[in-house]
Write a protein that holds these residues in place. Sequence first.
Motif, PDB file in Angstrom:
ATOM      1  N   UNK A   1      53.243  32.924  13.022  1.00  0.00           N
ATOM      2  CA  UNK A   1      52.341  34.066  12.958  1.00  0.00           C
ATOM      3  C   UNK A   1      51.116  33.841  13.836  1.00  0.00           C
ATOM      4  N   UNK A   2      50.651  32.597  13.887  1.00  0.00           N
ATOM      5  CA  UNK A   2      49.540  32.272  14.770  1.00  0.00           C
ATOM      6  C   UNK A   2      50.032  32.264  16.215  1.00  0.00           C
ATOM      7  N   UNK A   3      49.371  32.996  17.115  1.00  0.00           N
ATOM      8  CA  UNK A   3      49.844  33.087  18.507  1.00  0.00           C
ATOM      9  C   UNK A   3      49.960  31.705  19.166  1.00  0.00           C
ATOM     10  N   UNK A   4      51.088  31.496  19.847  1.00  0.00           N
ATOM     11  CA  UNK A   4      51.349  30.262  20.582  1.00  0.00           C
ATOM     12  C   UNK A   4      51.853  30.641  21.969  1.00  0.00           C
ATOM     13  N   UNK A   5      51.401  29.929  22.993  1.00  0.00           N
ATOM     14  CA  UNK A   5      51.815  30.245  24.355  1.00  0.00           C
ATOM     15  C   UNK A   5      53.300  29.952  24.549  1.00  0.00           C
ATOM     16  N   UNK A   6      53.917  30.648  25.495  1.00  0.00           N
ATOM     17  CA  UNK A   6      55.344  30.474  25.769  1.00  0.00           C
ATOM     18  C   UNK A   6      55.678  29.031  26.169  1.00  0.00           C
ATOM     19  N   UNK A   7      54.900  28.370  27.061  1.00  0.00           N
ATOM     20  CA  UNK A   7      55.217  26.971  27.385  1.00  0.00           C
ATOM     21  C   UNK A   7      55.249  26.068  26.151  1.00  0.00           C
ATOM     22  N   UNK A   8      54.341  26.294  25.212  1.00  0.00           N
ATOM     23  CA  UNK A   8      54.337  25.477  24.000  1.00  0.00           C
ATOM     24  C   UNK A   8      55.533  25.786  23.112  1.00  0.00           C
ATOM     25  N   UNK A   9      55.927  27.066  23.063  1.00  0.00           N
ATOM     26  CA  UNK A   9      57.118  27.431  22.304  1.00  0.00           C
ATOM     27  C   UNK A   9      58.366  26.828  22.943  1.00  0.00           C
TER      28      UNK A   9
ATOM     29  N   UNK B   1      46.772  17.813  25.265  1.00  0.00           N
ATOM     30  CA  UNK B   1      46.225  18.098  23.946  1.00  0.00           C
ATOM     31  C   UNK B   1      47.228  17.650  22.879  1.00  0.00           C
ATOM     32  N   UNK B   2      46.748  17.552  21.642  1.00  0.00           N
ATOM     33  CA  UNK B   2      47.541  16.966  20.563  1.00  0.00           C
ATOM     34  C   UNK B   2      48.881  17.679  20.380  1.00  0.00           C
ATOM     35  N   UNK B   3      48.877  19.021  20.415  1.00  0.00           N
ATOM     36  CA  UNK B   3      50.117  19.777  20.210  1.00  0.00           C
ATOM     37  C   UNK B   3      51.179  19.351  21.209  1.00  0.00           C
ATOM     38  N   UNK B   4      50.823  19.332  22.478  1.00  0.00           N
ATOM     39  CA  UNK B   4      51.775  18.976  23.533  1.00  0.00           C
ATOM     40  C   UNK B   4      52.102  17.490  23.466  1.00  0.00           C
ATOM     41  N   UNK B   5      51.088  16.653  23.309  1.00  0.00           N
ATOM     42  CA  UNK B   5      51.285  15.205  23.328  1.00  0.00           C
ATOM     43  C   UNK B   5      52.258  14.745  22.245  1.00  0.00           C
ATOM     44  N   UNK B   6      52.095  15.268  21.021  1.00  0.00           N
ATOM     45  CA  UNK B   6      52.972  14.851  19.926  1.00  0.00           C
ATOM     46  C   UNK B   6      54.430  15.206  20.194  1.00  0.00           C
ATOM     47  N   UNK B   7      54.658  16.379  20.768  1.00  0.00           N
ATOM     48  CA  UNK B   7      56.030  16.814  21.021  1.00  0.00           C
ATOM     49  C   UNK B   7      56.645  16.093  22.215  1.00  0.00           C
ATOM     50  N   UNK B   8      55.835  15.794  23.209  1.00  0.00           N
ATOM     51  CA  UNK B   8      56.338  15.025  24.343  1.00  0.00           C
ATOM     52  C   UNK B   8      56.728  13.614  23.886  1.00  0.00           C
ATOM     53  N   UNK B   9      55.913  13.019  23.005  1.00  0.00           N
ATOM     54  CA  UNK B   9      56.229  11.684  22.475  1.00  0.00           C
ATOM     55  C   UNK B   9      57.557  11.715  21.723  1.00  0.00           C
TER      56      UNK B   9
END
Length: 255
Positions: free
Chosen positions: A129-137, A184-192
Motif C-alpha cells: 500500500x505504501x508507494x514503492x518505486x518500480x526498480x525497488x519492486x 540505502x537500507x532497502x536496496x542493500x538488504x535485498x542485494x545482500x
Amino acid sequence: MKEQPQSRRGMLSVISSVYDPLGFLAPVTLPAKVMLQELCRRHCGWDDDIPVEIGRQWKRWLEDLKGLTAFQVERCIKPKDFGQPIKAQLHNFSDASQDGFGTVTYLRIENSEGVHVSFLLGKARVTPLKPVTIPRLELAAAVLAVRVDRMLRAELELPLDQSTFWTDSTAVLKYIKNEDKRFHIFVANRVITIRDATQVSQWRYVNTNDNPADFASRGMKVGDLLNGGGWIGPEVSPWPRKGLACRHHRGRNCR
C-alpha cells in the motif's frame, strides 16, 4: 463456486477459495487481489457495499473465472518417452509493475535428442500500500525468485546444474553487479540476500516481451491462459544461451 455478497469479506472468501498451491493461476487471481487492496486503500468496511466501478470489475472477473472448468495441465515434469536426462536446470524469471510483482520457475531438462521444459512454480503478489518505486519492486521480485529457487532445489530429487535467473530490469542487474557503491537500507538488504545465495554470473537480461513473469506482475485473463499465453509453457528450448544481446551492454553479448 458459492454465491457471496459483494463486500470486502465476500471477495476475500471467493479469492481464498481458489486452490492453487503451485501458482498455475497466479496471474488470474492477481487482478482480484488488486481490487481487494483498493478497497483497503479506500478504508471500506468488511461488510460495506463495494463501490460501483469495482463492483463491475468484480463481476467481470467472476464471469471470467468460470472458464477455469476447462483448464488442464500436464503435471509430469518429464515425458514418459524422454529417457534419461543428461542435464537439468532451473530457470527463474522475475518482474514487477505498479500492481504487483512475482516470479515463475521452469525446469529445463535435456537428453541426447532434445530439450523439455516444465512449469514448476509461480508466485504473484500485490505491491505494498505504501508507494514503492518500480526498480525497488523489481529487486523485491528478484529476491522472491532467489527464495523460490532455494526451496525448489532442496525439494526436487534431481541432480541440478547451476540455476539461471532472468530479469528485464537493468537496474536490478546493476544493483547485483555493483562492487563500489553503497545503497540505502532497502536496496542493500535485498542485494545482500541475492549475493549470498547466487553468483553474479547467474543473472541475465531478458526482453520484457519474452519474460513470462510479466504475467505474474500484470495479471492475465482465463482465456489467455487456456490459449497457451506463455505462462505454463513458454518457448524456452534454446536456453541457456552462451551470449545474450541486451540493452544495458548496447547490443554486445552479456556473459
